[in-house]
Scaffold this motif. Structure first.
Motif, PDB file in Angstrom:
ATOM      1  N   ILE A   1      19.730 -20.568 -11.735  1.00  0.00           N
ATOM      2  CA  ILE A   1      20.607 -19.570 -12.348  1.00  0.00           C
ATOM      3  C   ILE A   1      21.917 -20.218 -12.786  1.00  0.00           C
ATOM      4  O   ILE A   1      22.433 -19.935 -13.872  1.00  0.00           O
ATOM      5  CB  ILE A   1      20.839 -18.390 -11.386  1.00  0.00           C
ATOM      6  CG1 ILE A   1      19.538 -17.582 -11.247  1.00  0.00           C
ATOM      7  CG2 ILE A   1      21.974 -17.499 -11.861  1.00  0.00           C
ATOM      8  CD1 ILE A   1      19.559 -16.559 -10.141  1.00  0.00           C
ATOM      9  N   SER A   2      22.452 -21.119 -11.972  1.00  0.00           N
ATOM     10  CA  SER A   2      23.704 -21.797 -12.332  1.00  0.00           C
ATOM     11  C   SER A   2      23.549 -22.651 -13.583  1.00  0.00           C
ATOM     12  O   SER A   2      24.464 -22.741 -14.398  1.00  0.00           O
ATOM     13  CB  SER A   2      24.175 -22.688 -11.179  1.00  0.00           C
ATOM     14  OG  SER A   2      24.528 -21.909 -10.079  1.00  0.00           O
ATOM     15  N   PHE A   3      22.383 -23.306 -13.724  1.00  0.00           N
ATOM     16  CA  PHE A   3      22.141 -24.156 -14.894  1.00  0.00           C
ATOM     17  C   PHE A   3      21.509 -23.383 -16.051  1.00  0.00           C
ATOM     18  O   PHE A   3      21.041 -23.981 -17.016  1.00  0.00           O
ATOM     19  CB  PHE A   3      21.264 -25.350 -14.514  1.00  0.00           C
ATOM     20  CG  PHE A   3      21.956 -26.315 -13.589  1.00  0.00           C
ATOM     21  CD1 PHE A   3      23.149 -26.909 -13.945  1.00  0.00           C
ATOM     22  CD2 PHE A   3      21.410 -26.615 -12.358  1.00  0.00           C
ATOM     23  CE1 PHE A   3      23.785 -27.797 -13.106  1.00  0.00           C
ATOM     24  CE2 PHE A   3      22.043 -27.497 -11.501  1.00  0.00           C
ATOM     25  CZ  PHE A   3      23.231 -28.088 -11.868  1.00  0.00           C
ATOM     26  N   GLN A   4      21.478 -22.059 -15.936  1.00  0.00           N
ATOM     27  CA  GLN A   4      21.007 -21.139 -16.971  1.00  0.00           C
ATOM     28  C   GLN A   4      19.558 -21.382 -17.381  1.00  0.00           C
ATOM     29  O   GLN A   4      19.184 -21.171 -18.535  1.00  0.00           O
ATOM     30  CB  GLN A   4      21.931 -21.194 -18.183  1.00  0.00           C
ATOM     31  CG  GLN A   4      23.334 -20.742 -17.849  1.00  0.00           C
ATOM     32  CD  GLN A   4      24.280 -20.855 -19.021  1.00  0.00           C
ATOM     33  OE1 GLN A   4      23.913 -21.343 -20.071  1.00  0.00           O
ATOM     34  NE2 GLN A   4      25.498 -20.396 -18.818  1.00  0.00           N
ATOM     35  N   VAL A   5      18.757 -21.833 -16.416  1.00  0.00           N
ATOM     36  CA  VAL A   5      17.319 -21.918 -16.648  1.00  0.00           C
ATOM     37  C   VAL A   5      16.712 -20.541 -16.419  1.00  0.00           C
ATOM     38  O   VAL A   5      15.834 -20.113 -17.154  1.00  0.00           O
ATOM     39  CB  VAL A   5      16.672 -22.969 -15.718  1.00  0.00           C
ATOM     40  CG1 VAL A   5      15.167 -22.985 -15.860  1.00  0.00           C
ATOM     41  CG2 VAL A   5      17.261 -24.346 -15.985  1.00  0.00           C
ATOM     42  N   LEU A   6      17.211 -19.845 -15.391  1.00  0.00           N
ATOM     43  CA  LEU A   6      16.823 -18.467 -15.127  1.00  0.00           C
ATOM     44  C   LEU A   6      17.982 -17.557 -15.495  1.00  0.00           C
ATOM     45  O   LEU A   6      19.140 -17.946 -15.381  1.00  0.00           O
ATOM     46  CB  LEU A   6      16.472 -18.268 -13.645  1.00  0.00           C
ATOM     47  CG  LEU A   6      15.222 -18.969 -13.136  1.00  0.00           C
ATOM     48  CD1 LEU A   6      15.066 -18.707 -11.640  1.00  0.00           C
ATOM     49  CD2 LEU A   6      13.993 -18.518 -13.876  1.00  0.00           C
ATOM     50  N   ASN A   7      17.638 -16.353 -15.905  1.00  0.00           N
ATOM     51  CA  ASN A   7      18.639 -15.397 -16.334  1.00  0.00           C
ATOM     52  C   ASN A   7      18.530 -14.148 -15.469  1.00  0.00           C
ATOM     53  O   ASN A   7      17.449 -13.575 -15.335  1.00  0.00           O
ATOM     54  CB  ASN A   7      18.403 -15.053 -17.805  1.00  0.00           C
ATOM     55  CG  ASN A   7      19.496 -14.218 -18.372  1.00  0.00           C
ATOM     56  OD1 ASN A   7      20.389 -13.762 -17.666  1.00  0.00           O
ATOM     57  ND2 ASN A   7      19.445 -14.006 -19.686  1.00  0.00           N
ATOM     58  N   LEU A   8      19.636 -13.706 -14.886  1.00  0.00           N
ATOM     59  CA  LEU A   8      19.622 -12.518 -14.038  1.00  0.00           C
ATOM     60  C   LEU A   8      19.432 -11.227 -14.833  1.00  0.00           C
ATOM     61  O   LEU A   8      19.281 -10.158 -14.244  1.00  0.00           O
ATOM     62  CB  LEU A   8      20.901 -12.430 -13.209  1.00  0.00           C
ATOM     63  CG  LEU A   8      20.972 -13.378 -12.012  1.00  0.00           C
ATOM     64  CD1 LEU A   8      22.299 -13.244 -11.300  1.00  0.00           C
ATOM     65  CD2 LEU A   8      19.828 -13.136 -11.056  1.00  0.00           C
ATOM     66  N   HIS A   9      19.436 -11.305 -16.160  1.00  0.00           N
ATOM     67  CA  HIS A   9      19.174 -10.122 -16.976  1.00  0.00           C
ATOM     68  C   HIS A   9      17.675  -9.831 -17.077  1.00  0.00           C
ATOM     69  O   HIS A   9      17.290  -8.761 -17.536  1.00  0.00           O
ATOM     70  CB  HIS A   9      19.772 -10.282 -18.375  1.00  0.00           C
ATOM     71  CG  HIS A   9      21.274 -10.344 -18.355  1.00  0.00           C
ATOM     72  ND1 HIS A   9      22.048  -9.281 -17.957  1.00  0.00           N
ATOM     73  CD2 HIS A   9      22.126 -11.344 -18.662  1.00  0.00           C
ATOM     74  CE1 HIS A   9      23.329  -9.622 -18.027  1.00  0.00           C
ATOM     75  NE2 HIS A   9      23.395 -10.875 -18.454  1.00  0.00           N
ATOM     76  N   GLN A  10      16.851 -10.785 -16.641  1.00  0.00           N
ATOM     77  CA  GLN A  10      15.408 -10.535 -16.571  1.00  0.00           C
ATOM     78  C   GLN A  10      15.143  -9.747 -15.287  1.00  0.00           C
ATOM     79  O   GLN A  10      15.568 -10.162 -14.205  1.00  0.00           O
ATOM     80  CB  GLN A  10      14.632 -11.849 -16.553  1.00  0.00           C
ATOM     81  CG  GLN A  10      14.819 -12.682 -17.803  1.00  0.00           C
ATOM     82  CD  GLN A  10      14.225 -14.064 -17.653  1.00  0.00           C
ATOM     83  OE1 GLN A  10      13.999 -14.538 -16.557  1.00  0.00           O
ATOM     84  NE2 GLN A  10      14.000 -14.708 -18.789  1.00  0.00           N
ATOM     85  N   PRO A  11      14.476  -8.608 -15.382  1.00  0.00           N
ATOM     86  CA  PRO A  11      14.316  -7.731 -14.217  1.00  0.00           C
ATOM     87  C   PRO A  11      13.620  -8.390 -13.031  1.00  0.00           C
ATOM     88  O   PRO A  11      14.048  -8.228 -11.889  1.00  0.00           O
ATOM     89  CB  PRO A  11      13.484  -6.568 -14.750  1.00  0.00           C
ATOM     90  CG  PRO A  11      13.651  -6.590 -16.218  1.00  0.00           C
ATOM     91  CD  PRO A  11      13.918  -8.005 -16.595  1.00  0.00           C
ATOM     92  N   LEU A  12      12.560  -9.161 -13.260  1.00  0.00           N
ATOM     93  CA  LEU A  12      11.831  -9.785 -12.156  1.00  0.00           C
ATOM     94  C   LEU A  12      12.690 -10.818 -11.445  1.00  0.00           C
ATOM     95  O   LEU A  12      12.745 -10.858 -10.207  1.00  0.00           O
ATOM     96  CB  LEU A  12      10.536 -10.421 -12.664  1.00  0.00           C
ATOM     97  CG  LEU A  12       9.684 -11.113 -11.607  1.00  0.00           C
ATOM     98  CD1 LEU A  12       9.201 -10.093 -10.579  1.00  0.00           C
ATOM     99  CD2 LEU A  12       8.520 -11.841 -12.239  1.00  0.00           C
ATOM    100  N   VAL A  13      13.380 -11.637 -12.209  1.00  0.00           N
ATOM    101  CA  VAL A  13      14.253 -12.656 -11.624  1.00  0.00           C
ATOM    102  C   VAL A  13      15.373 -11.991 -10.826  1.00  0.00           C
ATOM    103  O   VAL A  13      15.679 -12.413  -9.697  1.00  0.00           O
ATOM    104  CB  VAL A  13      14.840 -13.569 -12.726  1.00  0.00           C
ATOM    105  CG1 VAL A  13      15.878 -14.520 -12.166  1.00  0.00           C
ATOM    106  CG2 VAL A  13      13.725 -14.333 -13.419  1.00  0.00           C
TER     107      VAL A  13
END
Length: 95
Positions: free
Chosen positions: A29-41
Protein backbone atom coordinates in the motif's frame (compact mmCIF):
# COMPACT_ATOMS: atom_id res chain seq x y z
CA UNK A 1 -0.66 -31.42 28.08
CA UNK A 2 1.42 -32.04 24.99
CA UNK A 3 -1.65 -31.49 22.81
CA UNK A 4 -2.31 -28.11 24.41
CA UNK A 5 1.26 -27.00 23.71
CA UNK A 6 0.94 -28.14 20.09
CA UNK A 7 -2.29 -26.16 19.77
CA UNK A 8 -0.52 -23.13 21.26
CA UNK A 9 2.28 -23.54 18.71
CA UNK A 10 -0.33 -23.71 15.93
CA UNK A 11 -1.95 -20.50 17.17
CA UNK A 12 1.46 -18.80 17.30
CA UNK A 13 2.11 -19.92 13.70
CA UNK A 14 -1.22 -18.45 12.58
CA UNK A 15 -0.52 -15.14 14.35
CA UNK A 16 2.97 -15.10 12.77
CA UNK A 17 1.41 -15.57 9.31
CA UNK A 18 -1.20 -12.84 9.85
CA UNK A 19 1.49 -10.38 11.00
CA UNK A 20 3.62 -11.15 7.92
CA UNK A 21 0.56 -10.59 5.69
CA UNK A 22 -0.09 -7.26 7.47
CA UNK A 23 3.52 -6.15 6.98
CA UNK A 24 3.57 -7.07 3.29
CA UNK A 25 0.20 -5.43 2.65
CA UNK A 26 1.30 -2.22 4.38
CA UNK A 27 4.44 -2.12 2.22
CA UNK A 28 2.44 -2.74 -0.96
CA UNK A 29 0.00 0.00 0.00
CA UNK A 30 2.86 2.40 0.80
CA UNK A 31 4.49 1.74 -2.59
CA UNK A 32 1.07 2.10 -4.29
CA UNK A 33 1.03 -1.44 -5.63
CA UNK A 34 -2.24 -1.99 -3.77
CA UNK A 35 -4.94 0.62 -3.52
CA UNK A 36 -7.24 0.96 -0.49
CA UNK A 37 -10.00 2.20 -2.82
CA UNK A 38 -10.40 -1.39 -4.04
CA UNK A 39 -13.09 -2.93 -1.81
CA UNK A 40 -11.43 -6.35 -1.36
CA UNK A 41 -8.04 -4.87 -0.50
CA UNK A 42 -9.63 -2.43 1.95
CA UNK A 43 -11.66 -5.17 3.66
CA UNK A 44 -8.66 -7.46 4.08
CA UNK A 45 -6.36 -4.69 5.27
CA UNK A 46 -8.82 -3.19 7.75
CA UNK A 47 -9.78 -6.66 8.99
CA UNK A 48 -6.16 -7.55 9.65
CA UNK A 49 -5.65 -4.16 11.33
CA UNK A 50 -8.61 -4.76 13.65
CA UNK A 51 -7.35 -8.25 14.40
CA UNK A 52 -3.83 -7.13 15.30
CA UNK A 53 -4.55 -3.83 17.06
CA UNK A 54 -5.13 -5.47 20.49
CA UNK A 55 -1.64 -6.96 20.18
CA UNK A 56 0.07 -3.85 18.78
CA UNK A 57 -1.66 -1.27 21.00
CA UNK A 58 0.09 -1.97 24.32
CA UNK A 59 3.46 -2.26 22.58
CA UNK A 60 2.98 1.05 20.76
CA UNK A 61 2.23 2.76 24.09
CA UNK A 62 5.54 1.50 25.53
CA UNK A 63 7.75 2.22 22.51
CA UNK A 64 9.04 5.75 21.91
CA UNK A 65 7.69 7.70 18.94
CA UNK A 66 9.75 6.84 15.87
CA UNK A 67 7.83 8.93 13.37
CA UNK A 68 6.58 6.89 10.42
CA UNK A 69 8.39 3.71 11.48
CA UNK A 70 6.18 1.24 13.36
CA UNK A 71 8.29 -1.21 15.35
CA UNK A 72 5.36 -2.98 17.03
CA UNK A 73 5.17 -5.81 14.44
CA UNK A 74 8.88 -6.48 14.84
CA UNK A 75 8.59 -6.65 18.62
CA UNK A 76 5.61 -9.02 18.36
CA UNK A 77 7.46 -11.27 15.88
CA UNK A 78 10.48 -11.41 18.19
CA UNK A 79 8.19 -12.22 21.12
CA UNK A 80 6.46 -15.02 19.19
CA UNK A 81 9.80 -16.46 18.13
CA UNK A 82 11.09 -16.36 21.71
CA UNK A 83 7.91 -18.02 22.99
CA UNK A 84 8.27 -20.77 20.37
CA UNK A 85 11.86 -21.38 21.52
CA UNK A 86 10.80 -21.61 25.16
CA UNK A 87 7.95 -24.01 24.34
CA UNK A 88 10.15 -26.08 22.03
CA UNK A 89 12.92 -26.41 24.59
CA UNK A 90 10.49 -27.48 27.33
CA UNK A 91 8.22 -29.67 25.21
CA UNK A 92 9.94 -32.86 26.38
CA UNK A 93 8.98 -32.13 29.97
CA UNK A 94 5.29 -32.53 29.10
CA UNK A 95 5.58 -35.74 27.08
Amino acid sequence: MLSLLQILLLILDIVWFVIIVHIIMSWLISFQVLNLHQPLVAQIYHGVNRLLEPIYGPIRRILPDTGGLDLAPLIVLIGIYALRIVIGNNLYAFA
